[in-house]
Design an enzyme around this catalytic site. Structure first.
Site, short mmCIF file in Angstrom:
data_model
loop_
_atom_site.label_atom_id
_atom_site.label_comp_id
_atom_site.label_asym_id
_atom_site.label_seq_id
_atom_site.Cartn_x
_atom_site.Cartn_y
_atom_site.Cartn_z
N ASP A 8 0.79 -1.14 0.08
CA ASP A 8 0.02 -0.12 0.08
C ASP A 8 1.00 1.23 0.00
O ASP A 8 2.04 1.16 0.15
CB ASP A 8 -0.85 -0.13 1.03
CG ASP A 8 -1.86 1.24 1.49
OD1 ASP A 8 -2.46 1.54 0.41
OD2 ASP A 8 -1.74 1.79 2.28
N ASP A 10 -0.29 5.14 0.66
CA ASP A 10 -0.45 5.92 1.93
C ASP A 10 -0.42 5.59 3.37
O ASP A 10 -1.14 4.38 3.75
CB ASP A 10 -1.86 6.83 1.50
CG ASP A 10 -1.73 7.17 0.18
OD1 ASP A 10 -0.78 7.97 -0.13
OD2 ASP A 10 -2.84 7.34 -0.50
#
Length: 224
Positions: A8, A10
């Site tokens: 991922d 953020d």
């Protein structure tokens, strides 16, 4: 190629939400109505944090905003955004983790719910070739239409996009002896649950609780 390492973006590789910060940047620069846009942006961010965000509704807002401007202007703003907001938070711990997998010969990709316009330059700055992101529809002249192509890359959508990406390479998840996914959020539990090595990375409270219950590895790359 030995293993698969998915990340991922953020709050996982960077200690902020690039989509939210991009919106705040547009408001600061006066590109959009500062008060109205910042309020709407904050509402969506709060929904994301408490797990109630409708990805289609948010992407209509985010991509619709992008479609208001010529691509040349967007690209110029994004260069400023990278210099002002992103480059200062590309921290050694995240770079080192990515490099560890790359040096091992693993297939490395970022899988993010944020759209490709915002995240492609960030992936490039992190030296990650493969990016799975929400895909904005692009006109032949390079400008954006404001529409989403396909399904969002969030929740179970991350599984769909990952499987399609691997299939295009003649691969499946089962072809890898080890598959890793690093994420900070409970929103990514679907993809975390199907890899061999789920890694809760800088996890929020909900993911921390789930990871502890499942016996998943928990790591912290930075304090934010």
């Amino acid at each position: 190629m030995k293993n698969l390492a998915l990340f991922d973006l953020d709050h996982t590789l960077i200690p902020l939400d690039s989509d939210y910060e991009w919106g705040q940047f547009l408001a600061r620069t006066g590109a959009v109505d500062r008060e109205a846009f910042a309020k709407r942006n904050a509402e969506f961010f709060a929904q994301y944090q408490n797990g109630t965000l409708d990805p289609h509704e948010y992407l209509e807002f985010a991509l619709g905003t992008l479609a208001q401007f010529p691509r040349t202007q967007l690209d110029a703003w994004h260069r400023e955004f990278m210099d002002e907001v992103i480059h200062p938070v590309l921290l050694p711990a995240a770079r080192d983790l990515l490099k560890k997998h790359q040096d091992a010969g693993d297939l490395v990709a970022i899988v993010t719910a944020t759209n490709r316009f915002v995240t492609a330059p960030i992936a490039q700055a992190l030296n990650v070739e493969h990016l799975l992101a929400a895909e904005p529809e692009v006109k032949p002249d390079g400008n954006l239409t404001g529409k989403l192509v396909g399904v969002p890359t969030s929740g179970a959508g991350k599984i769909a996009h990952t499987n399609a990406w691997l299939a295009a390479r003649g691969l499946t998840l089962k072809d890898f002896e080890r598959s890793y996914f690093y994420s900070d959020s409970q929103a990514d539990i679907p993809l975390l649950s199907i890899v061999t090595h789920p890694i809760a990375t800088n996890p929020n409270a909900l993911l921390t609780a789930h990871a502890q219950a499942q016996g998943w590895t928990i790591i912290n790359l930075f304090n934010d």
